[in-house]
Design an enzyme around this catalytic site. Sequence first.
Site, PDB file in Angstrom:
ATOM      1  N   GLY A 170     -12.761   3.034  -1.584  1.00  0.00           N
ATOM      2  CA  GLY A 170     -11.461   2.554  -1.759  1.00  0.00           C
ATOM      3  C   GLY A 170     -11.195   1.225  -2.646  1.00  0.00           C
ATOM      4  CG  LEU A 171     -13.951  -1.416  -2.946  1.00  0.00           C
ATOM      5  CD1 LEU A 171     -15.001  -2.311  -3.100  1.00  0.00           C
ATOM      6  CD2 LEU A 171     -12.844  -2.515  -2.331  1.00  0.00           C
ATOM      7  CD  GLU A 175      -3.133  -0.417  -0.177  1.00  0.00           C
ATOM      8  OE1 GLU A 175      -2.812   0.048  -1.176  1.00  0.00           O
ATOM      9  OE2 GLU A 175      -3.690  -1.110   0.575  1.00  0.00           O
ATOM     10  CG  ASP A 227       0.637   2.929  -6.698  1.00  0.00           C
ATOM     11  OD1 ASP A 227       0.900   3.628  -5.505  1.00  0.00           O
ATOM     12  OD2 ASP A 227      -0.698   2.884  -7.265  1.00  0.00           O
ATOM     13  CG  ASP A 248      -6.046   2.255  -7.691  1.00  0.00           C
ATOM     14  OD1 ASP A 248      -5.582   1.438  -6.983  1.00  0.00           O
ATOM     15  OD2 ASP A 248      -6.576   3.558  -7.212  1.00  0.00           O
ATOM     16  N   GLY A 306     -16.243   5.628  -2.790  1.00  0.00           N
ATOM     17  CA  GLY A 306     -15.633   6.277  -1.872  1.00  0.00           C
ATOM     18  C   GLY A 306     -15.126   5.152  -0.830  1.00  0.00           C
ATOM     19  CE1 TYR A 319      -2.476   7.785  -2.994  1.00  0.00           C
ATOM     20  CE2 TYR A 319      -1.755   9.506  -4.330  1.00  0.00           C
ATOM     21  CZ  TYR A 319      -1.814   8.094  -4.151  1.00  0.00           C
ATOM     22  OH  TYR A 319      -1.380   7.090  -4.949  1.00  0.00           O
ATOM     23  CD  GLU A 372      -8.010   8.742 -10.001  1.00  0.00           C
ATOM     24  OE1 GLU A 372      -8.528   8.001 -10.778  1.00  0.00           O
ATOM     25  OE2 GLU A 372      -8.641   9.240  -8.997  1.00  0.00           O
TER      26      GLU A 372
HETATM   27  C1  GLA Z   1      -4.974   5.116  -4.194  1.00  0.00           C
HETATM   28  C2  GLA Z   1      -4.204   5.261  -5.506  1.00  0.00           C
HETATM   29  C3  GLA Z   1      -3.139   4.304  -5.861  1.00  0.00           C
HETATM   30  C4  GLA Z   1      -2.374   3.766  -4.709  1.00  0.00           C
HETATM   31  C5  GLA Z   1      -3.338   3.663  -3.346  1.00  0.00           C
HETATM   32  C6  GLA Z   1      -2.476   3.129  -2.198  1.00  0.00           C
HETATM   33  O1  GLA Z   1      -5.947   3.993  -4.323  1.00  0.00           O
HETATM   34  O2  GLA Z   1      -4.951   5.634  -6.609  1.00  0.00           O
HETATM   35  O3  GLA Z   1      -2.204   4.450  -6.968  1.00  0.00           O
HETATM   36  O4  GLA Z   1      -1.311   4.547  -4.377  1.00  0.00           O
HETATM   37  O5  GLA Z   1      -3.965   4.729  -3.214  1.00  0.00           O
HETATM   38  O6  GLA Z   1      -1.774   2.168  -2.278  1.00  0.00           O
END
Ligand code: GLA
Length: 390
Positions: free
Chosen positions: A126-127, A36, A39, A173, A124, A223, A162
């Site tokens: 996280g998927l 996590e 990336d 993602d 919202g 983020y 994005e």
């Molecule tokens: C979000 C981002 C991904 C990744 C995750 C954390 O989902 O879109 O690129 O950085 O957070 O792992």
Amino acid sequence: MNTTLIQTTTAFFEKAFGSTPEKVVLSPGRINIIGEHIDYNDGYVLPAAIDKVICFAFEKNNTTKSRIIAIDLNEEFEVDLTKKILLSDVVWTNYILGVIKQLQDNGFLFEGFNCVFSSNIPIGSGLSSSAALECGMIFGIKEVFDLTIEKKDIALLGQKAEHWVGVNCGIMDQFSSVHGLENKVIKLDCNTLEFEYHNADFKDYSVVLFDSNVKHSLFTSEYNTRRNECEEGLSIIKKHFPEIKSFRDCSEDQLLSIKDEMNTTIFKRIYYVIKEISRVNRACEALDNGNIKLLGQLLFETHEGLSKEYEVSCNELDMLVDTAKEDNSIIGSRMMGGGFGGCTINFIKKGHENDVKNKFSFHYLNTFGINLKFYDIKISNGTQLNTTKN
Ligand code: GLA
């Protein structure tokens, strides 16, 4: 489950545009087993596409305008493809505008189209519903206008869209939404974009997501801040160890030897990153060896790091993982995705799922006054044309 979604989307399209769609596309959300916030730090991640999807119906309309309808929001918008694409105040439309802009900027030729879409990916949570939206749109436009775009480039274009919307995300993602394969997790090298599939065989354990049902507004700003903090940390490492190109080349000992050269926040962030990169490799080996106990332990460690070192968790997620640690039926648990809300991913001993769900629902509602939601996950294929007959 997706059959109903496909039928509703197609029927809606027929009613709105008076014709049968030329192409129907399914684009999935994703889970991430481990890796996590890694990336964009050029490490490895272990995600998979899931059986929750956005369904899109498309046709060319022989004009220079596109009309797009979001069934679930009961909203629609039109975009003139001959005009400069600008950000709008309506957030969901920006992902689509972003995709159109990226395709145009990269020289892909296409004209007006009609599109209707509907989703069963919770938003919202996280998927990665936004990655599914971006990749599904690109895939659909490619299909309708016969464009040649490789899977990897669909993911990269989606990621750029994005960024245009405002989240400086990594590639995980979009990559997993496009490359997903039934019952396989993807071990992705985020530096080279080389990847390999590993069997998603979790033996006696089921994967269940617990949705905290909260989304703290810090997400975007924090983020983007994490990305900057990590870049700063890497540049300090490079100053002391010029041979190091990325975090994966840096050992824990090397970092510890220069701990005093950076402030504590930067140290905590990049200490987490270096340990997490190594955890992904160990987790993937554990999975291959059927050692789900070790895999689960690594998930708990990741959560600890995300909460205390990377500081992207929140009370609700910490409570869910702390409670999971005390539960003999749960072998591993951690917050999943960007953080500040969304889901935890849990490995639960098969046969105990209902007991666990009842216990957690009760406890969570009592503590936060919020209903916990559960998703039983099936690992499924990536963005694709629907081939089922209606
Ligand atoms: C979000 C981002 C991904 C990744 C995750 C954390 O989902 O879109 O690129 O950085 O957070 O792992």
